[in-house]
Design an enzyme around this catalytic site. Structure first.
Site, PDB file in Angstrom:
ATOM      1  CG  HIS A 141     -22.284  17.895 -28.685  1.00 13.81           C
ATOM      2  ND1 HIS A 141     -21.803  17.763 -27.410  1.00 13.81           N
ATOM      3  CD2 HIS A 141     -22.105  16.689 -29.289  1.00 13.81           C
ATOM      4  CE1 HIS A 141     -21.349  16.537 -27.239  1.00 13.81           C
ATOM      5  NE2 HIS A 141     -21.524  15.859 -28.360  1.00 13.81           N
ATOM      6  CG  HIS A 568     -41.650 -13.349  13.691  1.00 12.31           C
ATOM      7  ND1 HIS A 568     -40.559 -12.525  13.763  1.00 12.31           N
ATOM      8  CD2 HIS A 568     -42.744 -12.536  13.565  1.00 12.31           C
ATOM      9  CE1 HIS A 568     -40.966 -11.254  13.682  1.00 12.31           C
ATOM     10  NE2 HIS A 568     -42.272 -11.240  13.550  1.00 12.31           N
TER      11      HIS A 568
END
Length: 813
Positions: A141, A568
């Site tokens: 801040h 696959h």
């Protein structure tokens, strides 16, 4: 070579008990107190983290360092507090907002800043990989000549400025996850395109401190800095892991990969953690480790955490400790499965996207509202401020402040404090902090070379030989824990495959060459030899052994250097170089023998894993996600099985996710974007107990089978992104990849990432237009099944937005 990195670099830690000498002399219950660093440090010690770090001695920042951003009057006034009476300190404190002064405050602020500067310097110069500064007072801040919000000198901003000036850095990303907006950092870099300031903060349309107009989402920077200030204002309390991770996935990660910072500095406030009375948010301590895990690969591990807020010492201490564990490379603890971001956070995300997508091409998935079309949230047509709000502005004097300012509603917090403390204790007790003995298990067996062809077939034994050689050349082989390979049993093979298929493959052992040649013509793109069954059986069995090693936590993660590939292979047929479906069998095996509930399969082979998909198409316990070249069904395995509308069936609907690339040559930007927008959101929502990767590398550059341009380091990044899932239980199993050099490099990048080495930085990334089109279509199909995909909604063009009249400033209520 991509994986040759300085893995011996350590993690820095700044902590100094002198930072506990200042306190609020006239309000002993004030939130910003010495326990804020005493207790987190004690927790780090209890977990054995401190001795694993490289300690950096805090030292006072010099005046010249402070003057890099703060004014001479600011320093002079801070110095004078060392000799002030208590009455003078009180009078001075009343001139600033949420500030108390103490005779030791200048010394503490100097030490905190000096420690932060040195931590950043060590990381920038490569003496340390990363680090954390457990320091106070906080700093984000603090303005050029204004103290406020417990902050005196801006630790993060000054450290970043000196890194830019002294080391000629060109790009720094500052991430501020403190629950309050770091207006000080924002003001210092508001016009500077070398720094992105990214702040996620509680705002409530300005009701929350610091009540600034400049904290809203439309404050994007000025001049050359436009677009480099990104505010993400949270307009309700109670935001949790899901909300914050959505912000990371939808905004921060795409921008960060596009910006390509040389350094990340985190303004690490833990007042967004559960239990903090000032934040009232619900981020769990473990989630901060996930933030770090997601940010680290972007910047090759160069990340510095500098403590800001955090006022519930229990969640603060745990958040700090788990953040430090993440920096040290320990596995991210699992967090609860995520859900849809709340409506308020969704609105904020979309508001940020609508103003920033003109600056960042990577923020491109929402589309544009047609003329007359209404947005999903009506307020998206407006710009701030919200109607009826009155706000402060940076630089305007506030007048005298109360001597005692309440940091939060004490009465309200006391009503829920006991329940929150119990919730935090439960979280701490239930968080698995076990660290396996070995980082990465690796399995390889020479029996898998027995499967070979007499011609120069792409899928050949040289693939494994080259991968192993490269791992040894890059000093990765000996850093892995080596697991013995073995053949799979017939019963294990039958977890996925029909008995008659297993017998057919087994018969190959006794077939002559001419018989084999005829037999293999019965299958699509397969060659067979007398050694095929033994090699394929060893591929499966070896993968099962590495799955055992990871699930039993002998190793954190694992890699299987295996062939023939498998994704696959169907239950009743070999195809596409694949004999048995290695990963599908491993999934069934983990569920049957280790009682694993949910398994995530990621398939990044360039070809769609039709066999894996069909195995689990109706199974909601297995999430199959495939990124593959599709070309509208004209790329192997051809047909529509890999289409985006193949989402699963019956109970498995939604658990099959295809990302079917069509047209164009896909590269790093497309794959990273798919991970950010699709893979990670869905995976965190699914919450797997095990992650299996069908790791094909035929999407890599110069692989003639794939034709894509995914770099070897990109595969390391994708691996790293997955490390936050399943407590780090990840197993990579080799599938395709037929450019021997690039496949071996890509595999090495994945192993290095699992070992905890910094990922090689990628160039600035944005997805291609075809990539965006594909990702958007997948989101449209799957957002009905996955709550985390709801940010895909059209937004108004910038010239359609309505700018309200500014309300005159007055004190917020």
């Amino acid at each position: 070579m991509a994986a040759l990195v300085q893995h011996t670099q350590g993690t820095g830690l700044v902590y100094d008990e002198r930072l506990t000498r200042h306190f609020h002399a006239w309000n002993e219950d004030f939130s910003e107190k010495p326990e804020r660093i005493l207790e987190p440090f004690a927790r780090c010690q209890a977990l054995g983290l401190v001795n694993r770090c490289c300690r950096i001695q805090a030292r006072p920042a010099t005046e010249s360092e402070i003057l890099s951003l703060h004014s001479k009057d600011h320093i002079r006034l801070l110095k004078e507090t060392s000799s002030m009476s208590e009455e003078q300190l009180k009078n001075l404190s009343q001139m600033y907002d949420y500030i108390y002064f103490h005779n030791h405050i200048y010394e503490s602020a100097q030490l905190a800043l000096g420690g932060a500067i040195d931590l950043v310097d060590h990381v920038v110069t490569g003496r340390l990989r990363n680090g954390m500064a457990i320091i106070r007072p906080p700093g984000h801040h603090a303005m050029k000549e204004e103290f406020n919000g417990y902050c005196y000198l801006n630790n993060v901003a000054v450290s970043a400025k000196l890194a830019l000036d002294n080391h000629n850095l060109k790009r720094i990303l500052i991430v501020d996850w403190d629950v309050h907006h770091g207006q000080g950092i924002q003001s210092f870099f508001y016009d500077d395109p070398r720094v992105i300031y990214f702040s996620i903060h509680r705002y409530e349309h300005g009701i929350e401190w610091p009540h600034l107009r400049e904290s809203d989402y439309d404050c994007v920077g000025v001049g050359a800095g436009r677009g480099y200030n990104i505010n993400v204002p949270l307009n309700q309390v109670g935001c949790d892991n899901s909300d914050y991770l959505s912000i990371f996935q939808q905004i921060l990660l795409p921008v960060a990969y596009e910006f390509r910072p040389e350094l990340v500095i985190v303004a690490a406030g833990y007042d967004s953690a559960i239990g903090c009375p000032e934040g009232e948010m619900k981020v769990t301590p473990a989630c901060f480790a996930h933030f770090i895990s997601l940010l680290s690969p972007i910047v090759a591990g160069k990340i510095c955490l500098i403590l800001e807020g955090g006022y519930c010492t229990e969640s603060l201490s745990e958040g700090v400790a788990l953040s430090l564990r993440a920096l040290l490379g320990d596995p991210c603890p699992r967090i609860e499965k995520t859900h849809e971001p709340c409506l308020s956070v969704m609105e904020t995300i979309l508001n940020v996207l609508k103003v920033h997508r003109q600056y960042w091409p990577s923020l491109c998935y929402q589309g544009v509202l047609s003329l007359g079309e209404k947005p999903s949230i009506p307020s998206l047509l407006r710009l701030p401020p919200a109607p009826g709000m009155t706000l402060r502005t940076i630089g305007k004097p506030l007048g005298e402040m109360p001597l005692l300012q309440d940091c939060y509603d004490v009465t309200q917090h006391d009503m829920v404090k006991e329940a929150l403390c119990q919730q935090i204790d439960d979280l701490i007790r239930s968080t698995d902090l076990h660290i396996p003995k070995h980082k990465v298990g690796l399995v390889y067996d020479g029996k898998m070379l027995l499967h070979h062809d007499t011609t120069s077939f792409e899928e050949n034994p040289d693939r494994l030989i080259q991968i192993c050689k490269n791992l040894k050349d890059q000093n990765l082989w000996d850093r892995c824990f080596h697991v013995q390979g073995r053949p799979a049993t017939e019963n294990e093979l039958k977890l996925v495959h029909r008995e008659d298929m297993v017998k057919k493959v087994k018969k190959c052992q006794n077939m002559q060459e001419d018989t084999l040649a005829k037999f293999q013509t019965l299958f699509k793109s397969v060659y067979l030899s007398q050694g095929t069954y033994e090699a394929a059986s060893y591929a499966v069995g070896s993968l099962l052994n590495i799955v055992d090693t990871v699930i039993t936590r002998e190793a954190e993660s694992g890699v299987a250097v295996i062939r023939p590939p498998g994704h696959h292979a169907e239950s009743d047929s070999m195809m596409g170089f694949c004999i048995f479906n290695n990963v599908a069998i491993a999934t069934k095996y983990a569920q049957k023998h280790h009682n694993i509930g949910r398994v995530l399969i990621i398939d990044w082979d360039v070809h769609h894993g039709n066999g894996t998909q069909s195995t689990f198409y109706t199974d909601p316990s297995v999430l199959y996600m495939s990124l593959h070249r599709f070309e509208s069904g004209c790329f192997y395995p051809n047909g529509g099985c890999g289409a985006l509308n193949r989402v699963g069936y019956e109970e498995g609907t939604g658990y099959n996710v295809n990302v079917p690339w069509s047209e164009g040559v896909m590269g790093d930007g497309d794959y990273i974007a798919a991970f950010q927008q699709i893979i990670l959101p869905i995976a965190y929502e699914f919450d797997p107990e095990l992650v299996l990767v069908s790791a094909g590398f035929d999407a890599a550059c110069d692989d003639h089978m794939g034709g894509y341009r995914v770099s070897a380091p990109c595969f390391g990044h994708m691996t790293s992104m997955l490390k936050g899932l399943a407590g780090g239980r990840i197993v990579l199993a080799l599938e395709g990849g037929y450019n021997l050099e690039n496949t071996s490099e890509a595999f090495a990048s994945c192993v290095a990432a699992l070992l905890g080495d910094p990922c090689t930085q990628l160039p600035p990334l944005t997805p291609s237009s075809r990539g965006v089109e594909c990702i958007s279509k997948v989101l449209d199909v799957h957002k009905q099944y996955w709550k985390s995909l709801q940010c895909r909604t059209p937004l108004p063009a910038f010239d359609m937005l309505v700018q309200p009249e500014e309300t005159p400033e007055k004190e917020p209520t």
